[in-house]
Scaffold this active site. Sequence first.
Site, PDB file in Angstrom:
ATOM      1  N   ASP A   1      -9.240   0.875   8.010  1.00 59.24           N
ATOM      2  CA  ASP A   1      -7.986   1.440   7.497  1.00 59.24           C
ATOM      3  C   ASP A   1      -7.905   1.451   5.964  1.00 59.24           C
ATOM      4  OD1 ASP A   1      -7.461   1.112  10.253  1.00 59.24           O
ATOM      5  OD2 ASP A   1      -6.309  -0.725   9.913  1.00 59.24           O
TER       6      ASP A   1
ATOM      7  N   GLU B   1      -1.680   7.619  15.113  1.00 54.12           N
ATOM      8  CA  GLU B   1      -1.396   6.595  14.101  1.00 54.12           C
ATOM      9  C   GLU B   1      -2.073   7.024  12.797  1.00 54.12           C
ATOM     10  OE1 GLU B   1      -3.103   3.314  16.153  1.00 54.12           O
ATOM     11  OE2 GLU B   1      -5.164   3.821  15.570  1.00 54.12           O
TER      12      GLU B   1
END
Length: 296
Positions: free
Chosen positions: A8, A178
Site C-alpha cells: 500500500d 479498496e
Amino acid sequence: MIPGWYADPEAHVFEGRYWLYPTYSARYQEQVHLDAFSSTDLVTWTKHARIVDTAAVKWANKAMWAPSIVQKDGWYYLFFGANDIQNDREQGGIGVARSRSPEGPFTDYLGKPLIERFHNGAQPIDQMVFRDDDGSYYIVYGGWRHCNIAKLNDDFTGFVPFPDGSTFKEITPKGFVEGAYMLRKDGKYYFMWSEGGWTGPNYAVAYAVGDSPFGPFERVGTILKQDSTVATGAGHHSVFQSPRSKKWYIAYHRRPLNDTGRDHRVVSIDELHFDEQGMIRPVKITFDGVVADPIR
C-alpha cells in the site's frame, strides 16, 4: 524495490527527496507501526523506522494501514487506518498524526479517530488525502466496496459539509473494492482504485476520469495487474512525478512468484505513461523496476 514485506505505498517528493510511506505487511496484531523510506534517485533507499506507532496513538492497537501524507503550514499530516473495525461499536477507523519532518516522529493529532464510523457502507480504511488546485483538501477513502469523499476543514480536525448538507458523499465506481487514489492532471480528475481480493493473484488497479472530484466516475479500464512471468497480485498503488525528468511513476505492491505467504508483499515502482488523449496506458511491470532518476 525496497527491502522487506511492505504494501500500500504512497509516494511523494518532500524536501528534495523521494519518499515512500507503506503498510508494514504482517499479521494484523503485528501491524503496530509504520516505516518510511527516502531516496534521491529511486534506486537507493534509506529506511526511517517507526515514524509512528501505537505507543504514540493510544486508541490504535493493530492493523495500522495505508498511510497518506500531506504537507500544510509547516506540518506533515499523516493519515492512517487502524484496528480494522467491523462495525460502529468498535474503536478505530482513520486517524491523523503530525510532525514537522517527513521522517517523523509523528504524534497523534486528535487523540481519537478522524473517521470512526461507517458512512454509506464504507469501512473507514485506505484513505488518500489530496489538495485540489483551489486549495481545498479532500479525503477519499473506503473499503467493503464503497468509496466516500469528504472535504477537510482548514486545520484537519473535521469536515466542511457540502452545499446539500451532507458530509460524506459516495463516489463508488463499478468494480471498486479498496485502495482509492485521486490525481488531478490537465484539468481532469483521475480516480483509481484496487479490484479483486488483496490476498489473491488477480488483485489489480483500474481507473476512471471525471471533471470534478465527485465524478461521476465511469470505469475506463485496468492499468495495473499481474504478469505471471514477473509477479502476481499487483495493486494498491500511488502515482508521482519526478520534478527533474518529469517522468510519471506508479508505486504499488505485488507478490513474488511462487511465494504463498499471505503477508509476503513487496513494494515496487514502474513507469506510468499517459497517451495523447490523456488516458493511462497499461503499466508494464518489470523485475528490475526503474532506472536511476536523480531528483536534482
